[in-house]
Design a protein around this motif. Structure first.
Motif, mmCIF file in Angstrom:
data_model
loop_
_atom_site.group_PDB
_atom_site.id
_atom_site.type_symbol
_atom_site.label_atom_id
_atom_site.label_comp_id
_atom_site.label_asym_id
_atom_site.label_seq_id
_atom_site.Cartn_x
_atom_site.Cartn_y
_atom_site.Cartn_z
ATOM 1 N N SER A 61 0.831 -1.192 0.000
ATOM 2 C CA SER A 61 0.000 0.000 0.000
ATOM 3 C C SER A 61 0.872 1.250 0.000
ATOM 4 O O SER A 61 1.955 1.282 0.601
ATOM 5 N N ARG A 62 0.410 2.261 -0.682
ATOM 6 C CA ARG A 62 1.120 3.531 -0.829
ATOM 7 C C ARG A 62 2.484 3.342 -1.477
ATOM 8 O O ARG A 62 3.439 4.067 -1.201
ATOM 9 N N MET A 63 2.594 2.321 -2.334
ATOM 10 C CA MET A 63 3.821 2.073 -3.070
ATOM 11 C C MET A 63 3.539 2.211 -4.565
ATOM 12 O O MET A 63 2.391 2.124 -5.009
ATOM 13 N N ARG A 64 4.561 2.375 -5.347
ATOM 14 C CA ARG A 64 4.401 2.496 -6.794
ATOM 15 C C ARG A 64 4.429 1.113 -7.435
ATOM 16 O O ARG A 64 4.974 0.163 -6.880
ATOM 17 N N PHE A 65 3.833 0.989 -8.597
ATOM 18 C CA PHE A 65 3.865 -0.257 -9.344
ATOM 19 C C PHE A 65 5.275 -0.477 -9.904
ATOM 20 O O PHE A 65 5.913 0.464 -10.392
ATOM 21 N N LYS A 66 5.732 -1.719 -9.834
ATOM 22 C CA LYS A 66 7.052 -2.058 -10.330
ATOM 23 C C LYS A 66 6.923 -3.141 -11.390
ATOM 24 O O LYS A 66 5.941 -3.905 -11.406
ATOM 25 N N LYS A 67 7.951 -3.241 -12.239
ATOM 26 C CA LYS A 67 7.954 -4.243 -13.307
ATOM 27 C C LYS A 67 9.383 -4.702 -13.550
ATOM 28 O O LYS A 67 10.358 -4.047 -13.134
ATOM 29 N N THR A 68 9.506 -5.839 -14.201
ATOM 30 C CA THR A 68 10.822 -6.374 -14.526
ATOM 31 C C THR A 68 11.427 -5.582 -15.680
ATOM 32 O O THR A 68 10.725 -5.186 -16.614
ATOM 33 N N GLU A 69 12.751 -5.360 -15.589
ATOM 34 C CA GLU A 69 13.440 -4.518 -16.566
ATOM 35 C C GLU A 69 14.360 -5.308 -17.477
ATOM 36 O O GLU A 69 14.593 -4.888 -18.621
ATOM 37 N N VAL A 70 14.912 -6.434 -17.020
ATOM 38 C CA VAL A 70 15.831 -7.234 -17.830
ATOM 39 C C VAL A 70 15.304 -8.661 -17.876
ATOM 40 O O VAL A 70 14.471 -9.067 -17.055
ATOM 41 N N CYS A 71 15.799 -9.429 -18.838
ATOM 42 C CA CYS A 71 15.360 -10.810 -18.986
ATOM 43 C C CYS A 71 16.028 -11.688 -17.929
ATOM 44 O O CYS A 71 16.967 -11.270 -17.240
ATOM 45 N N GLN A 72 15.550 -12.909 -17.803
ATOM 46 C CA GLN A 72 16.077 -13.813 -16.783
ATOM 47 C C GLN A 72 17.474 -14.312 -17.135
ATOM 48 O O GLN A 72 18.268 -14.619 -16.241
ATOM 49 N N THR A 73 17.810 -14.386 -18.418
ATOM 50 C CA THR A 73 19.167 -14.800 -18.788
ATOM 51 C C THR A 73 20.198 -13.780 -18.323
ATOM 52 O O THR A 73 21.227 -14.131 -17.733
ATOM 53 N N CYS A 74 19.935 -12.507 -18.559
ATOM 54 C CA CYS A 74 20.842 -11.457 -18.082
ATOM 55 C C CYS A 74 20.863 -11.410 -16.557
ATOM 56 O O CYS A 74 21.892 -11.090 -15.960
ATOM 57 N N SER A 75 19.730 -11.715 -15.927
ATOM 58 C CA SER A 75 19.689 -11.744 -14.468
ATOM 59 C C SER A 75 20.541 -12.870 -13.906
ATOM 60 O O SER A 75 21.246 -12.694 -12.910
ATOM 61 N N LYS A 76 20.519 -14.045 -14.542
ATOM 62 C CA LYS A 76 21.294 -15.177 -14.044
ATOM 63 C C LYS A 76 22.787 -15.012 -14.315
ATOM 64 O O LYS A 76 23.611 -15.542 -13.572
ATOM 65 N N ILE A 77 23.137 -14.289 -15.363
ATOM 66 C CA ILE A 77 24.556 -14.065 -15.645
ATOM 67 C C ILE A 77 25.208 -13.292 -14.508
ATOM 68 O O ILE A 77 26.326 -13.603 -14.076
ATOM 69 N N LYS A 78 24.509 -12.290 -13.980
ATOM 70 C CA LYS A 78 25.056 -11.449 -12.920
ATOM 71 C C LYS A 78 24.502 -11.787 -11.536
ATOM 72 O O LYS A 78 24.928 -11.198 -10.546
ATOM 73 N N ASN A 79 23.540 -12.709 -11.470
ATOM 74 C CA ASN A 79 22.906 -13.074 -10.203
ATOM 75 C C ASN A 79 22.282 -11.851 -9.535
ATOM 76 O O ASN A 79 22.551 -11.545 -8.368
ATOM 77 N N VAL A 80 21.454 -11.131 -10.273
ATOM 78 C CA VAL A 80 20.849 -9.902 -9.776
ATOM 79 C C VAL A 80 19.334 -9.991 -9.928
ATOM 80 O O VAL A 80 18.793 -10.868 -10.618
ATOM 81 N N CYS A 81 18.667 -9.050 -9.273
ATOM 82 C CA CYS A 81 17.217 -8.929 -9.381
ATOM 83 C C CYS A 81 16.848 -8.360 -10.750
ATOM 84 O O CYS A 81 17.551 -7.500 -11.299
ATOM 85 N N GLN A 82 15.728 -8.822 -11.311
ATOM 86 C CA GLN A 82 15.300 -8.354 -12.622
ATOM 87 C C GLN A 82 14.799 -6.915 -12.603
ATOM 88 O O GLN A 82 14.697 -6.287 -13.664
ATOM 89 N N THR A 83 14.525 -6.368 -11.433
ATOM 90 C CA THR A 83 13.970 -5.017 -11.355
ATOM 91 C C THR A 83 15.011 -3.999 -10.907
ATOM 92 O O THR A 83 15.267 -3.010 -11.591
ATOM 93 N N CYS A 84 15.623 -4.212 -9.749
ATOM 94 C CA CYS A 84 16.565 -3.228 -9.191
ATOM 95 C C CYS A 84 18.004 -3.491 -9.590
ATOM 96 O O CYS A 84 18.880 -2.632 -9.349
ATOM 97 N N LEU A 85 18.317 -4.650 -10.161
ATOM 98 C CA LEU A 85 19.664 -5.018 -10.597
ATOM 99 C C LEU A 85 20.668 -4.992 -9.449
ATOM 100 O O LEU A 85 21.837 -4.645 -9.633
ATOM 101 N N LEU A 86 20.225 -5.351 -8.246
ATOM 102 C CA LEU A 86 21.120 -5.508 -7.104
ATOM 103 C C LEU A 86 21.352 -6.988 -6.856
ATOM 104 O O LEU A 86 20.500 -7.832 -7.174
ATOM 105 N N ASP A 87 22.485 -7.308 -6.300
ATOM 106 C CA ASP A 87 22.852 -8.701 -6.076
ATOM 107 C C ASP A 87 21.827 -9.381 -5.177
ATOM 108 O O ASP A 87 21.365 -8.806 -4.177
#
Length: 426
Positions: A61-87
């Motif tokens: 509640s009282r938060m903004r809508f979020k969505k995925t920004e990168v594909c899962q292959t790029c996410s697994k290469i760096k082991n990061v979140c698809q949205t915030c790109l943090l480890d």
């Protein structure tokens, strides 16, 4: 430019179709029951430019809508979140993670090389369970002291807040409390954190958030090994009464052979000497600022060499070899006592040498409230010494004013004058 049917069919085979995103706990939100919208081939990945499945949700509640920004292959290469790109393991930017693990992932930037690199990664992922990172990140060591100190252990839901309302900044927002955006003052445009790029964050270059964290890591205290390679002793401070030599041995034996353990109970410290310098360095690295035994946080420092131990009293060094600053307000060194002359008479009362010795035999005036005896009726002022005796001195009240050596001999102070006046008044 239109592509051929075969080329289009090949590209469609490499498009990503996923059932659930790869997210961190912060982006997912604190609500365990969450609704997501799934759009197959909704957008292209911002790194590899291939279409992928886009997920969209509201983390709370009282938060903004979020969505995925990168594909899962790029996410697994760096082991990061698809949205915030943090480890996903430490919650840190990629640049900080790669610096702490001392790895360098050379991902190509051109389209052709990037496509070839992605195909090899997908082939490697197909032969694995898909839950572990691949490439240099998967081959990196499991942990790092710097990453453990900087890692975020709890979710930071404040990062999911809505963006700032641009109409409110201009003073034109008419929604009031119903506005889904934040009514707050924007950050300074000159702040480096206000200029962030998703590609720079993914490739680990020019990331202002990572630069801030790396500066914080460089300012952290650290324990550098001494230059003298013969030092294999560690100083353990703050033992208290419930830490024994057995507790220290049970913890430090894992780093190497221990030669001696000496506990100084009065100083509540201990000295652990290892057989090799390598074991001592490993013990100092693994226990500095994180050694807790029996609920007590202990201090770990390096011991001193024999030369420094011998000069500790000369150079004003502390027990651990650090120079101590003088404490303000304390008196300096006392001057030496004056040399005593054995032939000179002892003058304990600081009297004038020309004063007559008879002054030393003078009787004190009576205390206040008691009338002094008449002249000639009191006790003798001095012992008779035959014909060598000095003449009788006059009474104290009739003596002319002279040097008074002690306050107790002052008639005005002791009340003798008042007592004399009351006697004449009677």
């Amino acid at each position: 430019m239109a592509t051929s049917l075969g080329s289009n069919t090949y590209n469609r085979q490499n498009w990503e179709d996923a059932d659930f995103p790869i997210l961190c706990q912060t982006c997912l939100g604190e609500n365990p029951y969450i609704r997501m919208t799934k759009e197959k081939y909704g957008k292209e990945c911002k790194i590899c430019a291939r279409p992928f499945t886009v997920f969209r949700w509201c983390p709370g509640s009282r938060m903004r809508f979020k969505k995925t920004e990168v594909c899962q292959t790029c996410s697994k290469i760096k082991n990061v979140c698809q949205t915030c790109l943090l480890d996903l393991e430490y919650g840190l930017p990629i640049q900080v993670r790669d610096t702490g693990l001392a790895i360098k992932e050379d991902i190509p930037r051109s389209d052709v090389n990037k496509e070839y690199y992605t195909q090899n990664i997908e082939r490697e992922l197909a032969n694995s369970d898909g839950t572990r990172p691949v490439g240099q990140v998967g081959k990196a060591p499991s942990s790092s002291d710097m990453l453990l100190k900087l890692a975020r252990t709890t979710p930071y839901y404040k990062r999911n807040r809505p963006h700032i309302c641009s109409f409110w900044v201009k003073g034109e927002c008419k929604r009031g409390e119903e506005c889904p955006y934040r009514h707050e003052k924007p950050t300074d445009p000159d702040d480096p954190l206000a200029d962030q790029n998703i590609k720079d964050r993914y490739y680990g270059i020019n990331d202002p958030v990572a630069d801030k964290l790396l500066k914080r890591a460089s300012a952290m205290p650290r324990l550098d090994p001494p230059e003298d390679k013969t030092i294999t002793t560690l100083y353990i401070g703050g033992l208290g009464d419930n830490v024994t030599d057995g507790d220290l041995k049970n913890f430090f034996y894992q780093f190497g052979e221990i030669r001696t353990i000496t506990i100084v109970q009065r100083q509540q410290c201990a000295f652990i000497q290892f057989a090799t310098r390598q074991a001592a360095e490993m013990a100092a690295e693994k226990s500095f600022n994180k050694l807790i035994i029996n609920g007590r946080r202990l201090t770990v420092k390096w011991g001193r060499s024999q030369a420094a131990r011998g000069n500790e009293g000369k150079d004003g060094l502390s027990e651990m070899g650090t120079r101590l600053d003088p404490v303000p307000g304390l008196p300096g060194a006392l001057p030496p006592p004056p040399a005593l002359d054995e032939d000179a008479p002892a003058n304990y009362f600081n009297l004038d040498p020309s004063t007559s010795p008879a002054v030393m035999n003078m009787t004190l005036p009576p205390p206040p409230g008691i009338n002094p005896p008449p002249p000639g009726f009191g006790p003798p002022m001095f012992h008779p010494m035959g014909h060598m005796a000095p003449p009788m001195p006059p009474p104290l009240s009739m003596r002319p004013p002279g040097q008074i050596h002690y306050p107790s001999q002052d008639p005005q102070r002791m009340g003798a004058h008042g007592a004399h006046g009351s006697r004449h008044g009677d």
